[in-house]
Motif scaffolding. Structure first.
Motif, PDB file in Angstrom:
ATOM      1  N   LEU A 233       0.823  -1.201   0.000  1.00  0.00           N
ATOM      2  CA  LEU A 233       0.000   0.000   0.000  1.00  0.00           C
ATOM      3  C   LEU A 233       0.860   1.255   0.000  1.00  0.00           C
ATOM      4  CD1 LEU A 233      -2.773  -1.051   2.526  1.00  0.00           C
ATOM      5  CD2 LEU A 233      -3.050  -0.667   0.078  1.00  0.00           C
ATOM      6  N   GLN A 234       1.978   1.197   0.738  1.00  0.00           N
ATOM      7  CA  GLN A 234       2.871   2.333   0.776  1.00  0.00           C
ATOM      8  C   GLN A 234       3.465   2.607  -0.602  1.00  0.00           C
ATOM      9  OE1 GLN A 234       3.432   4.304   3.564  1.00  0.00           O
ATOM     10  NE2 GLN A 234       4.382   5.655   2.052  1.00  0.00           N
ATOM     11  N   ASN A 235       3.856   1.480  -1.276  1.00  0.00           N
ATOM     12  CA  ASN A 235       4.397   1.630  -2.629  1.00  0.00           C
ATOM     13  C   ASN A 235       3.337   2.159  -3.589  1.00  0.00           C
ATOM     14  OD1 ASN A 235       6.828   0.632  -1.725  1.00  0.00           O
ATOM     15  ND2 ASN A 235       6.425  -1.462  -2.399  1.00  0.00           N
ATOM     16  N   ALA A 236       2.120   1.626  -3.428  1.00  0.00           N
ATOM     17  CA  ALA A 236       1.038   2.042  -4.320  1.00  0.00           C
ATOM     18  C   ALA A 236       0.661   3.503  -4.084  1.00  0.00           C
ATOM     19  CB  ALA A 236      -0.185   1.146  -4.117  1.00  0.00           C
ATOM     20  N   SER A 237       0.767   3.959  -2.833  1.00  0.00           N
ATOM     21  CA  SER A 237       0.359   5.331  -2.515  1.00  0.00           C
ATOM     22  C   SER A 237       1.190   6.365  -3.253  1.00  0.00           C
ATOM     23  CB  SER A 237       0.440   5.572  -1.006  1.00  0.00           C
ATOM     24  OG  SER A 237       1.791   5.564  -0.568  1.00  0.00           O
ATOM     25  N   GLU A 238       2.420   5.950  -3.637  1.00  0.00           N
ATOM     26  CA  GLU A 238       3.276   6.862  -4.367  1.00  0.00           C
ATOM     27  C   GLU A 238       2.784   7.061  -5.802  1.00  0.00           C
ATOM     28  OE1 GLU A 238       7.152   5.240  -4.090  1.00  0.00           O
ATOM     29  OE2 GLU A 238       7.273   5.416  -1.896  1.00  0.00           O
ATOM     30  N   GLU A 239       1.974   6.110  -6.280  1.00  0.00           N
ATOM     31  CA  GLU A 239       1.468   6.165  -7.653  1.00  0.00           C
ATOM     32  C   GLU A 239      -0.007   6.550  -7.717  1.00  0.00           C
ATOM     33  OE1 GLU A 239       3.507   5.743 -10.127  1.00  0.00           O
ATOM     34  OE2 GLU A 239       5.231   5.165  -8.880  1.00  0.00           O
ATOM     35  N   MET A 240      -0.733   6.440  -6.599  1.00  0.00           N
ATOM     36  CA  MET A 240      -2.179   6.654  -6.599  1.00  0.00           C
ATOM     37  C   MET A 240      -2.528   7.978  -5.921  1.00  0.00           C
ATOM     38  SD  MET A 240      -3.229   2.768  -5.459  1.00  0.00           S
ATOM     39  CE  MET A 240      -4.971   3.106  -5.285  1.00  0.00           C
ATOM     40  N   SER A 241      -3.548   8.599  -6.407  1.00  0.00           N
ATOM     41  CA  SER A 241      -4.040   9.812  -5.750  1.00  0.00           C
ATOM     42  C   SER A 241      -4.760   9.414  -4.470  1.00  0.00           C
ATOM     43  CB  SER A 241      -5.002  10.548  -6.673  1.00  0.00           C
ATOM     44  OG  SER A 241      -6.195   9.779  -6.850  1.00  0.00           O
ATOM     45  N   LEU A 242      -5.037  10.405  -3.611  1.00  0.00           N
ATOM     46  CA  LEU A 242      -5.756  10.121  -2.369  1.00  0.00           C
ATOM     47  C   LEU A 242      -7.138   9.548  -2.678  1.00  0.00           C
ATOM     48  CD1 LEU A 242      -4.798  13.258  -0.240  1.00  0.00           C
ATOM     49  CD2 LEU A 242      -3.932  10.921  -0.015  1.00  0.00           C
ATOM     50  N   LYS A 243      -7.803  10.073  -3.669  1.00  0.00           N
ATOM     51  CA  LYS A 243      -9.127   9.573  -4.042  1.00  0.00           C
ATOM     52  C   LYS A 243      -9.040   8.110  -4.496  1.00  0.00           C
ATOM     53  CE  LYS A 243     -13.234  10.738  -6.780  1.00  0.00           C
ATOM     54  NZ  LYS A 243     -13.584   9.331  -7.032  1.00  0.00           N
ATOM     55  N   GLU A 244      -8.013   7.786  -5.289  1.00  0.00           N
ATOM     56  CA  GLU A 244      -7.848   6.407  -5.764  1.00  0.00           C
ATOM     57  C   GLU A 244      -7.557   5.461  -4.602  1.00  0.00           C
ATOM     58  OE1 GLU A 244      -6.072   7.119 -10.283  1.00  0.00           O
ATOM     59  OE2 GLU A 244      -4.713   7.169  -8.537  1.00  0.00           O
ATOM     60  N   GLN A 245      -6.809   5.951  -3.621  1.00  0.00           N
ATOM     61  CA  GLN A 245      -6.514   5.113  -2.458  1.00  0.00           C
ATOM     62  C   GLN A 245      -7.787   4.833  -1.645  1.00  0.00           C
ATOM     63  OE1 GLN A 245      -2.879   6.113  -0.187  1.00  0.00           O
ATOM     64  NE2 GLN A 245      -2.457   7.594  -1.828  1.00  0.00           N
ATOM     65  N   VAL A 246      -8.623   5.845  -1.476  1.00  0.00           N
ATOM     66  CA  VAL A 246      -9.889   5.652  -0.762  1.00  0.00           C
ATOM     67  C   VAL A 246     -10.759   4.643  -1.512  1.00  0.00           C
ATOM     68  CG1 VAL A 246     -12.035   6.746   0.000  1.00  0.00           C
ATOM     69  CG2 VAL A 246      -9.845   7.933   0.319  1.00  0.00           C
ATOM     70  N   ASP A 247     -10.832   4.793  -2.830  1.00  0.00           N
ATOM     71  CA  ASP A 247     -11.609   3.842  -3.643  1.00  0.00           C
ATOM     72  C   ASP A 247     -11.062   2.429  -3.504  1.00  0.00           C
ATOM     73  OD1 ASP A 247     -13.411   5.713  -4.600  1.00  0.00           O
ATOM     74  OD2 ASP A 247     -12.181   6.232  -6.352  1.00  0.00           O
ATOM     75  N   TRP A 248      -9.725   2.305  -3.425  1.00  0.00           N
ATOM     76  CA  TRP A 248      -9.112   0.973  -3.272  1.00  0.00           C
ATOM     77  C   TRP A 248      -9.573   0.317  -1.974  1.00  0.00           C
ATOM     78  CZ3 TRP A 248      -6.255  -1.830   0.135  1.00  0.00           C
ATOM     79  CH2 TRP A 248      -5.640  -2.994  -0.347  1.00  0.00           C
ATOM     80  N   TRP A 249      -9.511   1.053  -0.880  1.00  0.00           N
ATOM     81  CA  TRP A 249      -9.930   0.496   0.413  1.00  0.00           C
ATOM     82  C   TRP A 249     -11.411   0.119   0.395  1.00  0.00           C
ATOM     83  CZ3 TRP A 249      -7.211  -1.262   4.381  1.00  0.00           C
ATOM     84  CH2 TRP A 249      -5.881  -0.853   4.510  1.00  0.00           C
ATOM     85  N   MET A 250     -12.218   0.915  -0.250  1.00  0.00           N
ATOM     86  CA  MET A 250     -13.652   0.622  -0.311  1.00  0.00           C
ATOM     87  C   MET A 250     -13.916  -0.628  -1.153  1.00  0.00           C
ATOM     88  SD  MET A 250     -15.068   4.529  -0.831  1.00  0.00           S
ATOM     89  CE  MET A 250     -16.758   4.024  -1.149  1.00  0.00           C
ATOM     90  N   GLY A 251     -13.188  -0.753  -2.269  1.00  0.00           N
ATOM     91  CA  GLY A 251     -13.418  -1.890  -3.153  1.00  0.00           C
ATOM     92  C   GLY A 251     -12.792  -3.174  -2.677  1.00  0.00           C
ATOM     93  N   GLN A 252     -11.537  -3.118  -2.199  1.00  0.00           N
ATOM     94  CA  GLN A 252     -10.811  -4.325  -1.819  1.00  0.00           C
ATOM     95  C   GLN A 252     -11.162  -4.811  -0.413  1.00  0.00           C
ATOM     96  OE1 GLN A 252      -8.756  -6.092  -3.877  1.00  0.00           O
ATOM     97  NE2 GLN A 252      -9.442  -4.665  -5.459  1.00  0.00           N
ATOM     98  N   LYS A 253     -11.441  -3.884   0.483  1.00  0.00           N
ATOM     99  CA  LYS A 253     -11.685  -4.265   1.881  1.00  0.00           C
ATOM    100  C   LYS A 253     -13.134  -4.046   2.313  1.00  0.00           C
ATOM    101  CE  LYS A 253      -7.400  -5.357   2.490  1.00  0.00           C
ATOM    102  NZ  LYS A 253      -7.003  -6.763   2.703  1.00  0.00           N
ATOM    103  N   ASP A 254     -13.974  -3.626   1.363  1.00  0.00           N
ATOM    104  CA  ASP A 254     -15.407  -3.454   1.622  1.00  0.00           C
ATOM    105  C   ASP A 254     -15.658  -2.492   2.792  1.00  0.00           C
ATOM    106  OD1 ASP A 254     -18.071  -3.895   1.010  1.00  0.00           O
ATOM    107  OD2 ASP A 254     -18.270  -5.564   2.428  1.00  0.00           O
ATOM    108  N   LEU A 255     -14.915  -1.395   2.821  1.00  0.00           N
ATOM    109  CA  LEU A 255     -15.079  -0.404   3.885  1.00  0.00           C
ATOM    110  C   LEU A 255     -16.035   0.699   3.438  1.00  0.00           C
ATOM    111  CD1 LEU A 255     -11.415   0.133   5.160  1.00  0.00           C
ATOM    112  CD2 LEU A 255     -13.139  -1.467   6.029  1.00  0.00           C
ATOM    113  N   SER A 256     -16.625   1.350   4.419  1.00  0.00           N
ATOM    114  CA  SER A 256     -17.441   2.533   4.121  1.00  0.00           C
ATOM    115  C   SER A 256     -16.518   3.670   3.727  1.00  0.00           C
ATOM    116  CB  SER A 256     -18.253   2.927   5.357  1.00  0.00           C
ATOM    117  OG  SER A 256     -17.368   3.356   6.394  1.00  0.00           O
ATOM    118  N   THR A 257     -17.090   4.704   3.147  1.00  0.00           N
ATOM    119  CA  THR A 257     -16.267   5.853   2.750  1.00  0.00           C
ATOM    120  C   THR A 257     -15.537   6.434   3.956  1.00  0.00           C
ATOM    121  OG1 THR A 257     -17.857   6.380   0.995  1.00  0.00           O
ATOM    122  CG2 THR A 257     -16.304   8.119   1.640  1.00  0.00           C
ATOM    123  N   LYS A 258     -16.263   6.573   5.064  1.00  0.00           N
ATOM    124  CA  LYS A 258     -15.677   7.139   6.280  1.00  0.00           C
ATOM    125  C   LYS A 258     -14.485   6.325   6.757  1.00  0.00           C
ATOM    126  CE  LYS A 258     -16.873   8.406  11.041  1.00  0.00           C
ATOM    127  NZ  LYS A 258     -17.961   8.426  12.057  1.00  0.00           N
TER     128      LYS A 258
END
Length: 298
Positions: free
Chosen positions: A249-274
């Motif tokens: 995730l740390q490596n990916a964060s260097e390539e992904m925007s904050l919005k893309e990282q939030v979307d990743w957590w929501m999609g991969q880990k089934d988390l709420s936006t909050k």
């Protein structure tokens, strides 16, 4: 309920025969044990993966016991017949073409079926290619795993290898000489060029050969020195610095925007936006309000 087997003393179903699992040499006939020869001579019938191949072994050791074919293509029809013979008191020995029965060879289903019927299943020690090569590989032998043959389909092989990238212990494989170069290249792509590995060819035979190096060195070596012949085992060192999810995730964060990282957590880990915003803030060290603003584009 625990099923207790006393291999050499009286037990229930005493009228039943015994199924012996008998290893055979992987190349050098002198590796056949006295006990294995005596067992093959004493049983009522030998269950062979290839009766023609096994007959050569029997002739060498002057074993006259009859054979019945038992292999992966007839196992489902053979098992009921074999169980019937065992229940009638016949003692049977199962062998594969070379090495230990049921290890990348037919046998597991038969042993399982016999155990379910309360029939004694007695293993004999003997030759095994994977362990024989491992102890001279130079790789860690304290902890290891037998993987066997890899999937043949490219997509399945890639997914399978990706799951092993972080495995921390020595891995043992079998492979066809015709697929070895491609497999080494696939392993290099999955594990990286510098992972230590060993390819062993023709164990216990006249042209026994150990090839030790990195995956990149081995892939180049065998690509330049073909065609490859003989039985192949190969070994790969475990990952002594596995990549954790946090590192990825740390490596990916260097390539992904904050919005893309939030979307990743929501999609991969089934988390709420909050909750996803909280995780990104924790992972990046950025204030939650800043992550929130970036995600909602405000």
């Amino acid at each position: 309920m625990v099923q207790v087997q006393h291999s050499f003393t009286k037990q229930e179903n005493e009228g039943f025969g015994t199924l012996y699992l008998v290893p055979t040499p992987i190349g050098n006939l002198e590796d056949m044990t006295f006990r294995a020869v005596n067992t093959l001579k004493s049983v009522d019938m030998i269950l062979a993966e290839d009766t023609r191949n096994t007959q050569k072994l029997l002739n060498h050791f002057e074993v006259t016991t009859g054979q019945m074919s038992y292999h992966q293509h007839n196992s489902q029809t053979r098992i009921p017949q074999i169980l019937d013979l065992l229940k009638k008191g016949q003692h049977l020995a199962q062998v594969s073409d070379a090495g230990m029965p049921a290890i990348s060879d037919p046998g597991f289903e038969l042993a399982q079926a016999a155990i379910a019927e309360g029939i004694r299943v007695v293993p004999l020690p003997g030759a095994n290619a994977a362990l024989t090569g491992l102890i001279a590989s130079g790789l860690d032998t304290d902890q290891f795993a037998f993987i066997g043959f890899l999937p043949r389909k490219k997509s399945e092989k890639k997914a399978f290898l990706d799951d092993l990238v972080n495995f921390p212990y020595t891995m043992m494989f079998y492979e066809s000489p015709y697929r070895l170069v491609q497999t080494l290249e696939d392993l290099r792509d999955a594990f990286g060029p510098d992972r230590r590995a060993v390819v062993v060819r023709e164990l216990t035979k006249k042209f026994e050969e150990f090839n030790r190096g990195t995956l990149d060195e081995l892939a180049i070596h065998f690509a330049q020195n073909g065609p490859i012949k003989g039985e192949i085992c190969f070994y790969i060192a475990g990952n002594d610095a596995p990549i954790t999810e946090a590192t990825m995730l740390q490596n990916a964060s260097e390539e992904m925007s904050l919005k893309e990282q939030v979307d990743w957590w929501m999609g991969q880990k089934d988390l709420s936006t909050k909750d996803a915003i909280k995780q990104v803030a924790k992972q990046t060290g950025i204030n939650k309000r800043e992550v929130y603003a970036a995600y909602h584009e405000i």
